[in-house]
Write an enzyme that holds these catalytic residues in place. Structure first.
Site, PDB file in Angstrom:
ATOM      1  N   ASP A 131      -0.233  15.151  -5.459  1.00 47.11           N
ATOM      2  CA  ASP A 131       0.728  16.165  -6.651  1.00 47.11           C
ATOM      3  C   ASP A 131       1.604  15.948  -6.878  1.00 47.11           C
ATOM      4  O   ASP A 131       2.100  16.378  -7.814  1.00 47.11           O
ATOM      5  CB  ASP A 131       0.706  17.812  -6.085  1.00 47.11           C
ATOM      6  CG  ASP A 131      -0.949  18.320  -6.274  1.00 47.11           C
ATOM      7  OD1 ASP A 131      -1.777  18.003  -6.834  1.00 47.11           O
ATOM      8  OD2 ASP A 131      -1.081  19.568  -5.486  1.00 47.11           O
ATOM      9  N   LYS A 172       3.794  25.661  -8.208  1.00 48.83           N
ATOM     10  CA  LYS A 172       2.924  25.759  -9.515  1.00 48.83           C
ATOM     11  C   LYS A 172       1.880  26.262  -9.190  1.00 48.83           C
ATOM     12  O   LYS A 172       1.162  26.877  -8.326  1.00 48.83           O
ATOM     13  CB  LYS A 172       2.433  24.020  -9.828  1.00 48.83           C
ATOM     14  CG  LYS A 172       1.473  23.354  -7.779  1.00 48.83           C
ATOM     15  CD  LYS A 172       0.441  23.350  -8.422  1.00 48.83           C
ATOM     16  CE  LYS A 172      -0.766  23.003  -7.029  1.00 48.83           C
ATOM     17  NZ  LYS A 172      -1.447  23.373  -6.512  1.00 48.83           N
TER      18      LYS A 172
END
Ligand code: C5P
Length: 296
Positions: free
Chosen positions: A145, A12
């Site tokens: 996350d 990401k």
């Protein structure tokens, strides 16, 4: 027969990363927009019907970025699977995990958290009683996350990163990652600590993005609070940053808690940006934003 399941685990970038305050539990309040990339590890989960023989590794790591990725029970993918097994009352003694690391480790690209969420997703196929809320608890018990990576795509995350709201993914954008040959121990914790000397962000940038997701996004549009302290922790980053902007004639920005730098923009510019960066003191990886949510 052992059950063996595999899935990609994407990297990401944070398009917006605001740090708006300190929390009583020692974490920080963040407001962030994350987007998964095509670049991905592959996670393979294997469940033997009987416990692994003594000495057989729980986690095996292969691939170009295997170095620096923890093996054994400190690995985030293993920890996530162990949290899930405990929540379900399942015995993980026959479980092992293989990671093909295509995502540089400890680089700000979320590889470890993504591997962990993917391990949860695969384990839920072996242990079908693992409902979404149990997966989310195991994800949050592993790190901040991980909740984002349960679904991937584009999302706004608030709280310590564990409150995730999906957003429409950007139309395909080119992304070039510039991965320096250095990182530091306890990097994310130290980046947050370093911010403690500065005023927190007032907030509003991630909210504005989520309210009106842009069709077109460039490096110049990135906001990342960690850029204010990146050179304190990574003194060598300043020279690399300048060199990359000079070579590519583009703005480049910090990825998450760093030290990776990245460019994002129109897909047609990607190859020329990657080519221009050749020769800089970093590993250059050309990829793109993932066009859809990848699991749901
Ligand atoms: O959650 P994760 O293990 O990825 O975070 C690593 C460290 O970063 C935490 O131990 C904490 O010190 C810091 N952190 C924080 N606020 C957050 C996320 C992480 O202070 N929202």
């Amino acid at each position: 027969m052992p059950e063996t399941l595999s899935s990609p685990a994407p990297a990401k970038v944070n398009l917006v990363l605001e740090v708006t305050g300190r929390r009583a539990d020692g974490y920080h309040e963040i407001d962030t927009v994350l987007h998964t990339l095509a670049l991905a590890d592959t996670v393979t989960l294997r469940l033997e019907p009987r416990p692994l023989a003594p000495g057989v590794p729980r986690v095996r790591v292969t691939g170009p970025f295997a170095a620096g990725c923890p093996t054994g029970e400190s690995n985030l993918a293993w920890r996530a699977a162990a949290h899930l097994a405990a929540a379900l009352g399942r015995d993980p003694a026959g479980l092992s995990i293989e990671l093909d690391k295509q995502i540089p480790a400890a680089a700000g690209l979320g590889g470890g958290a993504s591997d962990a969420a993917t391990a949860l997703h695969l384990a839920s196929q072996i242990w079908p009683e693992a409902r979404d809320d149990v997966l989310l608890d195991a994800a949050n018990a592993t790190g901040s996350d991980e909740a984002f990576f349960l679904a991937g795509g584009a999302a706004r995350a608030t709280g310590r990163g564990d409150h995730v709201t999906s957003l429409p993914p950007l139309p395909a954008h080119g992304v070039v990652l510039f991965v320096p040959p250095f990182t530091i121990e306890r990097k994310t914790a130290r980046m947050f600590e370093a911010l403690g000397h500065l005023p927190f962000d007032p907030g509003g940038v991630a909210r504005a993005f989520a309210t009106r997701p842009p069709a077109c996004f460039r490096s110049e549009d990135v906001y990342n609070a960690f850029e204010r302290v990146a050179f304190d922790l990574f003194p060598a980053l300043a020279g690399l940053w300048q060199d990359l902007e000079r070579r590519t004639s583009r703005a480049v920005r910090l990825a998450g808690a760093g030290p990776t730098l990245f460019w994002i923009g129109p897909g047609a510019e990607r190859e020329s940006v990657a080519r221009a960066a050749r020769g800089a003191a970093c590993t250059v990886i050309a990829t793109c934003t993932a066009e859809s949510q990848w699991r749901r």
